[in-house]
Design a protein around this motif. Structure first.
Motif, short mmCIF file in Angstrom:
data_model
loop_
_atom_site.label_atom_id
_atom_site.label_comp_id
_atom_site.label_asym_id
_atom_site.label_seq_id
_atom_site.Cartn_x
_atom_site.Cartn_y
_atom_site.Cartn_z
N ILE A 176 0.76 -1.16 0.09
CA ILE A 176 0.21 0.01 -0.09
C ILE A 176 0.91 1.21 0.14
O ILE A 176 0.58 2.17 -0.89
CB ILE A 176 -1.07 0.16 1.10
N GLU A 177 1.80 1.36 0.99
CA GLU A 177 2.66 2.61 1.16
C GLU A 177 3.88 2.15 1.72
O GLU A 177 4.10 1.07 2.19
CB GLU A 177 1.77 3.57 2.09
N PRO A 186 2.90 6.30 -1.73
CA PRO A 186 2.29 5.12 -2.42
C PRO A 186 3.21 4.28 -2.86
O PRO A 186 4.29 4.71 -3.80
CB PRO A 186 1.22 5.81 -3.27
N SER A 187 2.98 3.09 -2.85
CA SER A 187 3.86 1.85 -3.31
C SER A 187 3.52 1.43 -4.89
O SER A 187 2.11 1.52 -5.02
CB SER A 187 3.85 0.68 -2.55
N HIS A 512 -6.95 -1.44 -1.84
CA HIS A 512 -6.27 -0.04 -1.81
C HIS A 512 -5.96 0.70 -3.16
O HIS A 512 -5.84 1.78 -3.26
CB HIS A 512 -5.28 -0.06 -1.14
N GLU A 513 -6.12 -0.19 -4.17
CA GLU A 513 -5.55 0.39 -5.59
C GLU A 513 -6.60 1.50 -6.06
O GLU A 513 -7.78 1.35 -5.94
CB GLU A 513 -5.48 -0.72 -6.50
N ASP A 526 -11.12 3.54 -7.84
CA ASP A 526 -10.96 3.49 -6.59
C ASP A 526 -12.18 2.68 -6.09
O ASP A 526 -13.25 3.55 -5.99
CB ASP A 526 -10.54 4.54 -5.83
N ARG A 547 -9.07 7.88 5.39
CA ARG A 547 -8.11 7.01 4.91
C ARG A 547 -8.38 6.40 3.44
O ARG A 547 -7.79 5.74 2.80
CB ARG A 547 -7.97 5.89 5.80
N GLU A 549 -9.24 7.63 0.41
CA GLU A 549 -8.21 7.91 -0.69
C GLU A 549 -6.89 7.85 -0.54
O GLU A 549 -6.05 8.87 -0.63
CB GLU A 549 -8.69 9.39 -1.26
N SER A 550 -6.46 6.94 0.22
CA SER A 550 -4.93 6.61 0.57
C SER A 550 -4.26 6.01 -0.54
O SER A 550 -4.83 5.79 -1.46
CB SER A 550 -4.69 5.84 1.83
#
Length: 550
Positions: A176-177, A186-187, A512-513, A526, A547, A549-550
């Motif tokens: 995720i991050e 962001p990853s 989370h994508e 999303d 969270r 829109e993380s």
């Protein structure tokens, strides 16, 4: 000016350049001859005194003082981009014989060139040497690595939350991050390239962090992204069918995971032994192993596990349970996340922290005071609404989908489960019909849509999933409704249209994508935002959570 040096590597969404500050702000220079000595390559003359302060695999992220590693890629060789790397400040190049031949055909290279037969094999150790990411002396970062098919992300978040409850400053590298003491990044990959991993670990040390947890995917091991990294504690969640497009067989998939549990990569292990693969790993690992079972299954070996989950009861959406050790130690634990799998994740996180040397009494005090396992994990059983219950989860393989569907089933009479999911293109095709069949067995309404098609025909992917669902419906005494709805936002809207206040909607697969890749184009999508919007449009109340829109 860009290139990919590795098959299967992910690119940033269109218009974004890869992050280049995955490194400390200050690096003591290492002489090039010292690097050459480490990999068995002589560095003659004045080149020996060249000072190296960084390392990069990508010409776009090179900084002044870097060693640029030019590797063969899917379509181009990194040597094609040496001039760009030098323009950005590279002071030396490391490449293979093919890269050296390409450089010989071009104009004179203005920096020293080191040539080895397999440069990928030395990138990790060189990165560790340049960044001093895990020094043998001085202040070290306690490092936790989690591998397995499902549960890696949540377990790393749980480890981080528990360590913070214990008063430690922590970092995170995962799907995720990335958290390295500053703003979350962001990853793009579950585990970044080895150059970035070592740079991040050094950055965390520079910022005074005490510990970090990292997801370690099978791709990370196969593509050598964690070479040169030694984990203080490595944890294993489970192994189920996934990534067979890369590994071919479950035995090969297991073998790749097992490489993490060797003295070269970890000092100690905690292994969940609730499946045959975990039991095999515990029996064959070449480092000290602590075993854990989170189930009361029938295998006799589970009775011999070092730690056992017992007395699990429901508490709200989550669970509370007792974690017992064979020496008589018992911990009372609560997780606010639903599902038996999150009980297993919380138990694994706890035992991994204990295995790192933290006292059980201190862990219990942190659990009681801070309730760390109620931390929100973006896109992992993330609750968007409670009437109807609407959940977004990353479940994207057979085992994860089954567990998620079982976890969200409400005991209320007449309550239905409506699931929206698809399958990823250019990945293990064998799991597609199996996922369809699982959805038909465990949901009341099955809406099959698109996931990330990549370069594959979305209709063909949906057809594979539909075939499995329809076969199960025809051959078994099931009463579910099956629909095919696309694109994905329309499928989510359809689920909300069908839902009543007592029903449960599960949108699975992407978590989370925030991008959907179709034919090489990243489209903004999303699931959490789409579900929120659809629920709001129908007049349902959504939970307020920044969270999303993380």
């Amino acid at each position: 000016m860009s290139h990919q040096n590795e098959p299967g590597s992910h690119s940033a969404p269109e218009g974004e350049a890869p992050a280049s500050r995955f490194r400390p702000t200050a690096v003591a220079a290492v002489r090039l001859d010292s690097l050459g000595e480490a990999i068995g390559v002589p560095v003659p003359g004045s080149s020996a005194e060249v000072s190296v302060t960084g390392i990069s695999l990508n010409s776009r992220t090179v900084e002044h003082g870097d060693l640029y590693v030019a590797l063969p890629g899917a379509t181009r060789h990194g040597a094609d981009f040496v001039s760009q790397a030098v323009d950005r400040g590279a002071v030396a190049v490391l490449t293979d014989d093919a890269g050296a031949r390409l450089l010989a055909l071009s104009a004179d290279t203005a920096v020293p060139v080191l040539v080895v037969a397999a440069p990928r094999n030395v990138v990790g150790p060189l990165s560790a040497l340049i960044y001093r990411s895990q020094p043998s002396t001085g202040r070290a970062l306690r490092l936790f690595g989690v591998t397995g098919t499902n549960g890696k992300t949540t377990t790393t978040y749980f480890i981080n939350a528990l360590l913070r409850a214990l008063g430690q400053k922590t970092g995170l590298i995962g799907t995720i991050e990335i958290l390295a003491g500053g703003k979350p990044i962001p990853s793009l990959l579950t585990t970044p390239e080895s150059t970035d991993v070592h740079g991040l670990l050094a950055l965390m040390r520079e910022k005074g962090l005490d510990a970090a947890s990292m997801e370690v995917s099978s791709h990370a091991v196969s593509f050598q992204r964690v070479d040169g990294v030694v984990f203080d504690v490595a944890g294993f969640t489970n192994l189920t069918q996934d990534h067979l497009d890369l590994h071919g067989t479950m035995a090969d998939y297991f073998g790749t995971k097992a490489e993490l549990f060797t003295p070269e990569r970890a000092r100690a292990a905690v292994v969940t032994v609730d499946d045959e693969w975990g039991r095999m790993l515990a029996a064959t690992a070449r480092i000290p192993v602590t075993t854990l079972t989170a189930t009361s299954g029938g295998d006799p070996s589970l009775k011999e596990a070092d730690w056992k989950v017992t007395e699990t009861t429901a508490r709200g959406l989550g669970s509370e349970f007792t974690l017992r050790c064979h020496d008589g130690t018992a911990l009372q634990i609560h997780t606010g996340l639903p599902g038996a799998f999150n009980v297993a994740n919380a138990a694994l996180a706890t035992v991994m922290v204990l295995a790192s040397g933290v006292d059980a009494a201190a862990v219990q005090a942190a659990l009681d005071t801070h309730d760390p396992f109620t931390v929100a994990v973006p896109g992992r059983m993330q609750l968007i609404s409670d009437t109807p219950a609407a959940v977004v989860d990353f479940a994207h393989n057979t085992d994860a989908l089954a567990r998620a569907l079982e976890a969200v089933r409400s005991p209320l009479p007449g309550s239905r489960v409506i699931v929206v999911f698809g399958a990823t293109g250019q990945r293990d095709q064998g799991k597609r019909p199996a996922m369809g069949a699982i959805a038909a067995r465990l949901a009341d309404v099955v809406i099959i849509t698109d996931d990330d098609p990549h370069d594959e025909d979305p209709a063909a992917i949906r057809a594979d999933v539909l075939a499995g669902a329809r076969a199960a419906l025809e051959q078994e005494p099931l009463r579910c409704v099956i629909e095919e709805v696309y694109p994905r936002d329309a499928a989510i809207q359809r689920a909300v249209e069908l839902a009543g206040p007592s029903d449960t909607i599960l949108v699975a697969g992407r978590g989370h994508e925030v991008w959907q890749e179709v034919k090489g184009v990243n489209l903004a999508l999303d699931d959490r935002v789409e579900l929120r919007n659809a629920l709001t449009a129908r007049g349902f109340t959504v939970l307020q959570d920044d969270r999303i829109e993380s």
